[in-house]
Design a protein around this motif. Structure first.
Motif, mmCIF file in Angstrom:
data_model
loop_
_atom_site.group_PDB
_atom_site.id
_atom_site.type_symbol
_atom_site.label_atom_id
_atom_site.label_comp_id
_atom_site.label_asym_id
_atom_site.label_seq_id
_atom_site.Cartn_x
_atom_site.Cartn_y
_atom_site.Cartn_z
ATOM 1 N N PRO A 293 0.822 -1.214 0.000
ATOM 2 C CA PRO A 293 0.000 0.000 0.000
ATOM 3 C C PRO A 293 0.854 1.261 0.000
ATOM 4 O O PRO A 293 1.996 1.256 0.471
ATOM 5 C CB PRO A 293 -0.773 -0.130 1.317
ATOM 6 N N GLY A 294 0.300 2.340 -0.529
ATOM 7 C CA GLY A 294 0.940 3.647 -0.441
ATOM 8 C C GLY A 294 2.344 3.677 -1.002
ATOM 9 O O GLY A 294 2.627 3.129 -2.075
ATOM 10 N N PHE A 295 3.240 4.315 -0.242
ATOM 11 C CA PHE A 295 4.609 4.507 -0.707
ATOM 12 C C PHE A 295 5.547 3.398 -0.241
ATOM 13 O O PHE A 295 6.759 3.535 -0.367
ATOM 14 C CB PHE A 295 5.130 5.865 -0.229
ATOM 15 N N GLU A 296 5.016 2.337 0.322
ATOM 16 C CA GLU A 296 5.864 1.220 0.741
ATOM 17 C C GLU A 296 6.457 0.550 -0.493
ATOM 18 O O GLU A 296 5.765 0.335 -1.497
ATOM 19 C CB GLU A 296 5.058 0.208 1.562
ATOM 20 N N LEU A 297 7.754 0.197 -0.422
ATOM 21 C CA LEU A 297 8.447 -0.374 -1.572
ATOM 22 C C LEU A 297 8.546 -1.890 -1.441
ATOM 23 O O LEU A 297 7.995 -2.495 -0.527
ATOM 24 C CB LEU A 297 9.834 0.265 -1.698
ATOM 25 N N CYS A 298 9.276 -2.500 -2.369
ATOM 26 C CA CYS A 298 9.365 -3.962 -2.413
ATOM 27 C C CYS A 298 10.203 -4.513 -1.262
ATOM 28 O O CYS A 298 11.011 -3.810 -0.656
ATOM 29 C CB CYS A 298 9.964 -4.396 -3.748
ATOM 30 N N ARG A 299 10.003 -5.790 -0.974
ATOM 31 C CA ARG A 299 10.780 -6.497 0.031
ATOM 32 C C ARG A 299 11.585 -7.608 -0.633
ATOM 33 O O ARG A 299 11.129 -8.242 -1.575
ATOM 34 C CB ARG A 299 9.864 -7.087 1.106
ATOM 35 N N ARG A 300 12.766 -7.860 -0.109
ATOM 36 C CA ARG A 300 13.698 -8.802 -0.720
ATOM 37 C C ARG A 300 13.080 -10.180 -0.937
ATOM 38 O O ARG A 300 13.159 -10.741 -2.033
ATOM 39 C CB ARG A 300 14.954 -8.920 0.152
ATOM 40 N N GLU A 301 12.468 -10.748 0.115
ATOM 41 C CA GLU A 301 11.974 -12.112 0.007
ATOM 42 C C GLU A 301 10.883 -12.238 -1.060
ATOM 43 O O GLU A 301 10.805 -13.256 -1.775
ATOM 44 C CB GLU A 301 11.459 -12.616 1.358
ATOM 45 N N GLU A 302 10.051 -11.209 -1.181
ATOM 46 C CA GLU A 302 8.997 -11.241 -2.192
ATOM 47 C C GLU A 302 9.564 -11.075 -3.594
ATOM 48 O O GLU A 302 9.101 -11.719 -4.543
ATOM 49 C CB GLU A 302 7.968 -10.155 -1.890
ATOM 50 N N VAL A 303 10.575 -10.232 -3.746
ATOM 51 C CA VAL A 303 11.216 -10.045 -5.052
ATOM 52 C C VAL A 303 11.834 -11.352 -5.525
ATOM 53 O O VAL A 303 11.638 -11.787 -6.667
ATOM 54 C CB VAL A 303 12.289 -8.941 -4.983
ATOM 55 N N LEU A 304 12.582 -11.989 -4.645
ATOM 56 C CA LEU A 304 13.261 -13.234 -5.024
ATOM 57 C C LEU A 304 12.259 -14.341 -5.331
ATOM 58 O O LEU A 304 12.452 -15.123 -6.272
ATOM 59 C CB LEU A 304 14.213 -13.665 -3.912
ATOM 60 N N ALA A 305 11.176 -14.401 -4.564
ATOM 61 C CA ALA A 305 10.164 -15.436 -4.794
ATOM 62 C C ALA A 305 9.451 -15.217 -6.126
ATOM 63 O O ALA A 305 9.240 -16.169 -6.904
ATOM 64 C CB ALA A 305 9.161 -15.454 -3.654
ATOM 65 N N LEU A 306 9.075 -13.983 -6.417
ATOM 66 C CA LEU A 306 8.401 -13.684 -7.681
ATOM 67 C C LEU A 306 9.327 -13.931 -8.865
ATOM 68 O O LEU A 306 8.900 -14.456 -9.905
ATOM 69 C CB LEU A 306 7.922 -12.230 -7.697
ATOM 70 N N ASN A 307 10.597 -13.581 -8.719
ATOM 71 C CA ASN A 307 11.547 -13.794 -9.803
ATOM 72 C C ASN A 307 11.755 -15.281 -10.061
ATOM 73 O O ASN A 307 11.785 -15.726 -11.224
ATOM 74 C CB ASN A 307 12.878 -13.128 -9.456
ATOM 75 N N ALA A 308 11.892 -16.054 -8.989
ATOM 76 C CA ALA A 308 12.073 -17.504 -9.149
ATOM 77 C C ALA A 308 10.866 -18.136 -9.826
ATOM 78 O O ALA A 308 11.005 -18.997 -10.712
ATOM 79 C CB ALA A 308 12.325 -18.143 -7.788
ATOM 80 N N ALA A 309 9.662 -17.721 -9.435
ATOM 81 C CA ALA A 309 8.449 -18.271 -10.040
ATOM 82 C C ALA A 309 8.368 -17.898 -11.518
ATOM 83 O O ALA A 309 7.978 -18.732 -12.362
ATOM 84 C CB ALA A 309 7.221 -17.755 -9.294
ATOM 85 N N ALA A 310 8.728 -16.651 -11.847
ATOM 86 C CA ALA A 310 8.676 -16.219 -13.243
ATOM 87 C C ALA A 310 9.688 -16.975 -14.094
ATOM 88 O O ALA A 310 9.390 -17.379 -15.231
ATOM 89 C CB ALA A 310 8.924 -14.717 -13.326
ATOM 90 N N LEU A 311 10.893 -17.196 -13.556
ATOM 91 C CA LEU A 311 11.917 -17.933 -14.302
ATOM 92 C C LEU A 311 11.497 -19.386 -14.503
ATOM 93 O O LEU A 311 11.762 -19.975 -15.564
ATOM 94 C CB LEU A 311 13.255 -17.861 -13.562
ATOM 95 N N SER A 312 10.844 -19.959 -13.498
ATOM 96 C CA SER A 312 10.360 -21.337 -13.643
ATOM 97 C C SER A 312 9.302 -21.431 -14.733
ATOM 98 O O SER A 312 9.274 -22.388 -15.519
ATOM 99 C CB SER A 312 9.777 -21.835 -12.312
ATOM 100 N N ALA A 313 8.431 -20.427 -14.802
ATOM 101 C CA ALA A 313 7.399 -20.398 -15.836
ATOM 102 C C ALA A 313 8.019 -20.296 -17.221
ATOM 103 O O ALA A 313 7.572 -20.954 -18.170
ATOM 104 C CB ALA A 313 6.444 -19.232 -15.594
ATOM 105 N N VAL A 314 9.086 -19.502 -17.340
ATOM 106 C CA VAL A 314 9.774 -19.371 -18.635
ATOM 107 C C VAL A 314 10.399 -20.712 -19.022
ATOM 108 O O VAL A 314 10.304 -21.149 -20.183
ATOM 109 C CB VAL A 314 10.849 -18.270 -18.560
#
Length: 320
Positions: A293-314
């Motif tokens: 929400p709002g001006f809160e930015l990304c968090r490391r664990e969520e970035v890495l998890a989303l990236n891993a899932a996207a790479l697996s899909a590719v």
């Protein structure tokens, strides 16, 4: 024998802000609009990028022009988040931006002042920092202050290049146009709207590819990353064009997605990842940011998890 650590990534913010976000049921004219869940965050392009790099485990030094009581507040907010911050004082009062999320519609209302004017001597301090800093990456991100010369980012790019550093720009309008015309960048990250403003017309998919490729071919930038919100992003380089769709997540706010993208991409590049790997991590960081929400930015664990899932899909798509 100790191994020397690389110097931190330098971020420059000429027009930062204290970002205030809150919520209300309905926004109405004239009447008082009572808000809740008020949050204060340090803001401005380079400031946010430094926050993202630090959150991901990297090292960043955030230099920013700021003044008045709000400038002091901005510095305290950064220090509270553990950011290596360096306030360069100005006479003016640092701006406050305000965002209200309306529960009844899900819409966000943003109020963003233009910011205080700056003096030439105040800008000269920024040039001195870029020229003397030891970091191999210099990121200038955000709008130009009132009265700032449009070539200030171009001058920074030349100073960074002179000492062998890689200059990264995320800006718009005259600042973007002048820099691309007068200097050579390592990476430039306009949004689709900023790219259209740069070329002076609306762009379809083919037009975006061509415009990004033209910037690379002209020698203005080695890498051009175009962020397009829910339509994903595009990376142009001498190797060609890479088009990647967005990672679909539950969006709570679009604020900070571009800064999260840029911070993650440059951090990954500084860690030795390829431009494609860094670009994909940037997309994951942008997706992680819109979940907040709002001006809160990304968090490391969520970035890495989303990236891993996207790479697996590719990988799965390539095996079918």
């Amino acid at each position: 024998m100790s191994i020397a650590r690389p110097a931190p990534i330098l971020t420059i913010t000429l027009n930062p802000a204290v970002d205030v976000s809150s919520e209300t049921e309905t926004v109405r004219p004239v009447r008082k609009v009572r808000t809740s869940n008020v949050r204060y965050d340090p803001g401005g392009g380079g400031v946010n990028v430094a926050r993202v790099i630090t959150a991901l485990g990297g090292e960043a030094e955030a230099y920013f022009l700021a003044g008045g009581e709000t400038g002091s507040l901005l510095n305290r907010l950064l220090q509270a988040q553990g950011i290596d911050s360096h306030l360069m004082p100005i006479q003016g009062q640092t701006r406050i931006s305000f965002m209200v999320r309306e529960h009844s519609t899900g819409l966000e209302y943003r109020f963003v002042p233009e910011g205080p004017p700056v003096q030439p001597r105040e800008l000269e301090r920024c040039l001195d920092i870029v020229a003397s800093h030891k970091g191999q990456y210099v990121i200038a991100s955000g709008s130009l202050p009132t009265d700032a010369p449009p070539d200030i980012y171009a001058r920074m790019a030349k100073l960074a290049s002179a000492r062998g550093a890689k200059f990264v720009l995320d800006s718009s309008g005259l600042g973007l146009q002048t820099t691309l015309k007068q200097s050579r960048l390592y990476l430039v990250k306009p949004s689709l709207g900023e790219l259209e403003q740069f070329v002076g017309r609306k762009l379809d998919e083919a037009g975006v590819r061509q415009a990004a490729s033209d910037i690379v071919a002209s020698g203005a930038a080695e890498l051009v990353a175009i962020t397009m919100g829910v339509d994903g992003a595009l990376l142009a380089s001498a190797l060609g064009v890479l088009r990647v769709p967005a990672i679909h997540v539950r969006m709570r706010s679009a604020l900070g997605a571009g800064d999260s993208f840029l911070g993650a991409m440059v951090w990954a590049l500084s860690e030795g990842r390829t431009p494609e790997e860094a670009f994909r991590l940037g997309i994951a960081a942008g997706a992680a940011a819109v979940m907040k929400p709002g001006f809160e930015l990304c968090r490391r664990e969520e970035v890495l998890a989303l990236n891993a899932a996207a790479l697996s899909a590719v990988a799965r798509s390539q095996t079918h």
